[in-house]
Design an enzyme around this catalytic site. Structure first.
Site: not given
Ligand code: DMJ
Length: 462
Positions: A89, A93, A356
């Site tokens: 994460e 991020r 998505e």
């Molecule tokens: C995001 O944090 C990223 O796309 C991750 O790869 C999986 N999906 C979440 C959002 O749904």
């Protein structure tokens, strides 16, 4: 001392890290005033408070400035914390965000902070195989895995989603160590036998052996496949190994996981030790966009087929939205027990502002210009406004089949980073962040393609 100023957390869920602000309708005013700060160390309480107020103030001035200053302040205030973070994460991020901020603004501070943060993550790779731990204490450098993950395993979608950012860290710092860490992950994977050519979600970092044979293109697996393809694209199509791994994996997925329902909907099931669970997660819907993005580079005779497959997945995911009362998709939907593209379990009916499906519409729009993708995106915008908009921002809902929303009072940070960005791109011209020059990391932070001639010049200078 415990200070919480906003929402959307890159940290593992802990009793002392609440993911939700108590009530975002009243607590957070600017919708992009997003970052979560939680401080256990009393000496940092003041700086964190300052951070909160500054964040909210900046959020009301300028979105870009706000985002970049958030990242900068996060990096100054929180780097030395005695707290355990999720390597994945923080990478997608924060490292990804800092890298994008650098490439979009040219400001040196973001380059420096991205590299510093990347360095903080390196101790996670101290395992017998070099497959990183999922969790890392930034101060002590001690790592461990999620206690629930099959016999102490690391997770495919976590250790497999570092590649793009780490290649850029080497590029920007001139230090090969970052690239070496992620190339070693590939080496370990290459040595392993893959059941039916598939990659199980669990891998033990001590023994280098697979854990349970669960395979998913959704949760626990998803962005590993995405990063194989994007590693090749981001290398200006020089990373032939990444390319081969992606197309081989896709072939195995098609053969073993992709099925068509009796009503004609194509879906990607989950694989558990050879048995299929006929369920598709909202997370899995990113695969439509990924397959479209890769269609052109696939074996010659496969391009058309892969575009069709991508379009079918986009349609299925749209159906999962269209078959609800709110026209927003559930967390997971099933193709068994007489239903198609519908959630049957109460705990799969929620929607947490995930990107998505819209991400896939955006890719499909760019590659086909079929107006239905903008139409579907617009339906989602209307549903978001109708059911998720609240006084302080946007909130997830607990049941998309209900007639009135029961808000969960959480605005996930990926709503701004991804969902709204992909919507914006869906309605922008194609030359806005064009795909020849940019790839999006899995949190939708744009990273530039590393041009072949630059690599050649750098090698020559060496
Ligand atoms: C995001 O944090 C990223 O796309 C991750 O790869 C999986 N999906 C979440 C959002 O749904």
């Amino acid at each position: 001392v415990h200070v919480t100023c906003a929402i959307g957390s890159p940290f593992p869920q802990q009793p002392w890290f609440p993911r939700s602000a108590e009530n975002i309708r009243t607590q957070i005013s600017p919708s992009y005033g997003i970052l979560f700060v939680s401080v256990l160390n009393p000496s940092r309480a003041l700086s964190a408070l300052l951070y909160c107020f500054l964040s909210l103030y900046l959020s009301s001035r300028c979105v870009f400035m706000s985002l970049t200053i958030h990242l900068f302040l996060f990096s100054c205030v929180l780097f030395p914390q005695n707290a355990e973070i999720s390597v994945f994460e923080v990478n997608i991020r924060f490292v990804g965000g800092l890298l994008s901020a650098y490439y979009l603004s040219g400001k040196e501070v973001f380059r420096r902070k991205a590299v510093e943060l990347g360095e903080k993550l390196l101790p996670a790779f101290k395992t017998p195989t070099g497959i990183p731990w999922a969790l890392l204490n930034l101060k002590s450098g001690i790592g461990r895995n999620w206690p629930w993950a099959s016999g102490g395993s690391s997770i495919l979608a976590e250790y497999g989603t570092l590649h793009l950012e780490f290649m850029h860290l080497s590029e920007l710092s001139g230090r090969p160590v970052f690239a070496e860490k992620v190339m070693n992950i590939r080496k370990v994977l290459n040595r392993l036998d893959k059941p039916q050519g598939l990659y199980p979600n669990y891998l033990n970092p001590n023994s280098g052996q697979w854990g349970q044979h669960h395979v998913s293109v959704g949760g626990l697996g998803d962005s590993f496949y995405e990063y194989l393809l994007k590693a090749w694209l981001m290398s200006d199509k020089t990373d032939e190994e990444g390319k081969k791994l992606y197309y081989d994996a896709l072939q195995a997925i098609e053969k073993n996981l992709i099925r068509k329902s009796s009503g004609g909907l194509t879906y990607i099931a989950e694989w558990k030790g050879g048995l299929l669970e006929h369920k598709m997660g909202h997370l899995t819907c990113f695969a439509g966009g990924m397959i479209a993005l890769g269609a052109d580079g696939g074996p010659d005779d496969k391009t058309g087929h892969q575009m069709e497959l991508a379009a079918e997945i986009a349609r299925t995911c749209h159906e999962s939205y269209a078959r609800t009362s709110m026209k927003l998709g559930p967390e997971a939907f099933r193709f068994d027990g007489g239903v198609e593209a519908i959630a049957t379990r109460q705990n799969e009916k929620y929607f947490i502002l995930r990107p998505e499906v819209i991400e896939t519409y955006m890719y499909m729009w760019r590659f086909t210009h079929d107006p239905k993708y903008r139409q579907w995106g617009w339906e989602a915008v209307q549903a978001l406004e109708k059911y998720c908009r609240v006084e302080g921002g946007y909130s997830g809902v607990r049941d998309v089949y209900a007639n009135t929303p029961n808000h969960d009072d959480v605005q996930q940070s990926f709503y701004l980073a991804e969902t709204l960005k992909y919507l914006y791109l869906l309605f922008s011209d194609d030359d806005h962040l064009p795909f020849e020059h940019w790839v999006f990391n899995t949190e939708a932070h744009p990273l530039p393609v590393i041009k072949k001639q630059n690599v050649e010049i750098a090698n020559h200078l060496k």
